[in-house]
Design an enzyme around this catalytic site. Structure first.
Site, PDB file in Angstrom:
ATOM      1  CE  LYS A 172      -1.636   2.936   2.649  1.00 54.87           C
ATOM      2  NZ  LYS A 172      -1.768   4.193   1.840  1.00 54.87           N
ATOM      3  CD  GLU A 248      12.706   4.786   8.389  1.00 56.99           C
ATOM      4  OE1 GLU A 248      12.454   5.832   9.022  1.00 56.99           O
ATOM      5  OE2 GLU A 248      12.739   4.734   7.156  1.00 56.99           O
ATOM      6  CB  CYS A 282      12.961   9.545   7.985  1.00 57.28           C
ATOM      7  SG  CYS A 282      13.805   8.287   7.007  1.00 57.28           S
TER       8      CYS A 282
END
Length: 473
Positions: A172, A248, A282
């Protein structure tokens, strides 16, 4: 408007109820199949059949790896197309996507394929005549949820190891960047990966198709990359079922520059590490800690570097920073900029950019460690700079965070480099460099930055069911 479908059991299909949502890049441009419960269930069932009854898990490893190599070659061959899709979806500079991201994703796919083919199992000698050895059969159906900041590389980081070890996948992708995921699934079929082995379902997360997927009893593994808040939602959806979950999540990384570092290189890499991809990364180095005696020198160089970065049309090869991914993300970042003055800080350069969801590379100073822009993940091109005096103080500032995904440090003292790297609470530490990844090495974070590790043997442990076989006489 273009139409983007799910890919379920080898077929491009609309949602079972016919619903769609609009994908908005710089303007509305596509209608995307809006997945619901029925679509999630169909994709999971297809993946389950492909695992339980299909040839993929039972294929010799060499044949699986060869198929993944073919897919990697197709990614390279379609780099221009995939880059244009991600640029349209996310506003990412085309030159960076086509020139690096797609090729890096293709190479990662090859690396996972080769690692699975070359990895050895273990034997455990005994003196009593028994023979014990280990096996690593695939785990089953893997549900993978990926974010919008690096659509192709982060999809491949989930798909690659899962397929290499013989699993089947339901992916997804983020609703903001749906297009390239469907194309990857089409290319997988072209590469000879059987129908049902890689399925793609579009839609939303909590309360939508994502929640249905991760909460399903048909999912043997769940792997997620995204915000810490979304990770908490994944944990809640899987909590009562207890499947192995790897996540993560967010990060707000510290970047420490000591006075004995190569200051020119440190400043150059700090600009790259802070503002690349409009800081929608990130691991971006956004908490900049400078030893006091070189604070002015490095701060001035970072500000100058930030001002040189060109904003503009992401298809223009001269563009360094495109727009943020969405109106919501743009408003969130501007909201953080408003907190700087309220919390006692000053914006030295940057701020709101031209119309079209742009934010200029921003450097703020004068903020206390508990200021919102200092502690929370902004996910936009904003850096907070602060001085420190001692090594202990630098480590304390870096570790004073709810995150712990990455950190970087610059120093000319090798002993200090090893000493500080060992004390930083971060899953990856870069010393005198930034952003280097080796897919064999562990990747993941402390605290709210996630659960578990990806990469190499760590992926094998997560994506297989390690088994001991004890042979008697």
């Amino acid at each position: 408007m273009e139409k983007i479908t799910h890919v379920i059991d080898g077929h491009l299909v609309p949602s079972a109820n016919g619903e769609t949502f609009v994908s908005i890049g710089r303007a509305p441009w596509a209608r995307v199949a809006l997945g619901g419960d029925a679509d999630a269930d169909a994709a999971l069932a297809a993946a389950r059949r492909a695992f339980d009854d299909g040839p993929w898990p039972e294929l010799p490893q060499a044949r699986r790896s060869a198929a993944l190599h073919r897919l990697a070659d197709l990614l390279d061959a379609h780099a221009d197309e995939l880059a244009r899709r991600d640029t349209r979806d996310a506003g990412k500079p085309y030159a960076a996507v086509a020139g690096y991201e797609i090729g890096a994703a293709a190479q990662e796919l090859r690396d996972h394929a080769d690692l699975a083919r070359l990895s050895a199992a273990s034997t455990y000698p005994r003196d009593d005549g028994l023979h014990i050895y280990s096996r690593y059969p695939p785990a089953g159906v893997v549900v993978a949820v990926t974010p919008w900041n690096f659509p192709v590389p982060l999809a491949v980081s989930k798909i690659g190891p899962a397929l290499a070890w013989g699993n089947t996948v339901v992916l997804k992708p983020a609703e903001q960047t749906p297009e390239s995921a469907t194309r990857i699934a089409e290319l997988a079929l072209t590469a000879g990966i059987p129908p049902g082995v890689l399925n793609v379902v579009h839609g939303y997360g909590p309360g939508g198709v994502g929640e249905r997927l991760v909460g399903s009893p048909l999912a043997d593994r769940v792997t997620f990359t995204g915000t810490s808040a979304a990770g908490a939602a994944v944990a809640a959806a899987t909590g009562t079922r207890l499947p192995p979950v790897q996540m993560e999540c967010g990060g707000e990384a510290a970047n420490i520059i000591f006075a004995d570092a190569d200051l020119d290189r440190a400043a150059e890499l700090s600009v790259r590490g802070a503002f690349g991809n409009s800081r929608q990364i990130c691991v971006a180095a956004t908490r900049l800690y400078l030893q006091r005696e070189v604070f002015d020198t490095v701060h001035t160089a970072v500000v100058a570097g930030a001002r040189e970065l060109r904003l503009g049309d992401p298809m223009d090869p001269r563009t360094a920073l495109g727009p943020l991914v969405s109106r919501e993300q743009h408003e969130q970042v501007l909201g953080y900029l408003e907190t700087v003055a309220v919390d006692g800080g000053e914006i030295v350069t940057g701020g709101a950019g031209p119309d079209g969801w742009f934010v200029r590379p921003t450097v703020a100073v004068g903020l206390a460690p508990d200021a919102r822009a200092h502690r929370e993940e902004i996910f936009g091109p904003v850096v907070v700079a602060a001085p420190f005096d001692t090594e202990d103080e630098a480590v304390a500032l870096a570790n004073d965070s709810v995150y712990g995904l990455s950190a970087s440090l610059f120093t000319g003292d090798t002993g200090r480099a090893h000493r500080v790297a060992a004390r930083l609470h971060a899953g990856i530490v870069w010393v005198n460099t930034f952003g280097v990844r080796d897919w064999r090495a562990p990747f993941g974070g402390y605290r709210r930055s996630g659960v578990g590790r990806e990469g190499g043997e760590f992926s094998r442990a997560f994506l297989t069911e390690p088994t001991s076989v004890v042979m008697g006489g």
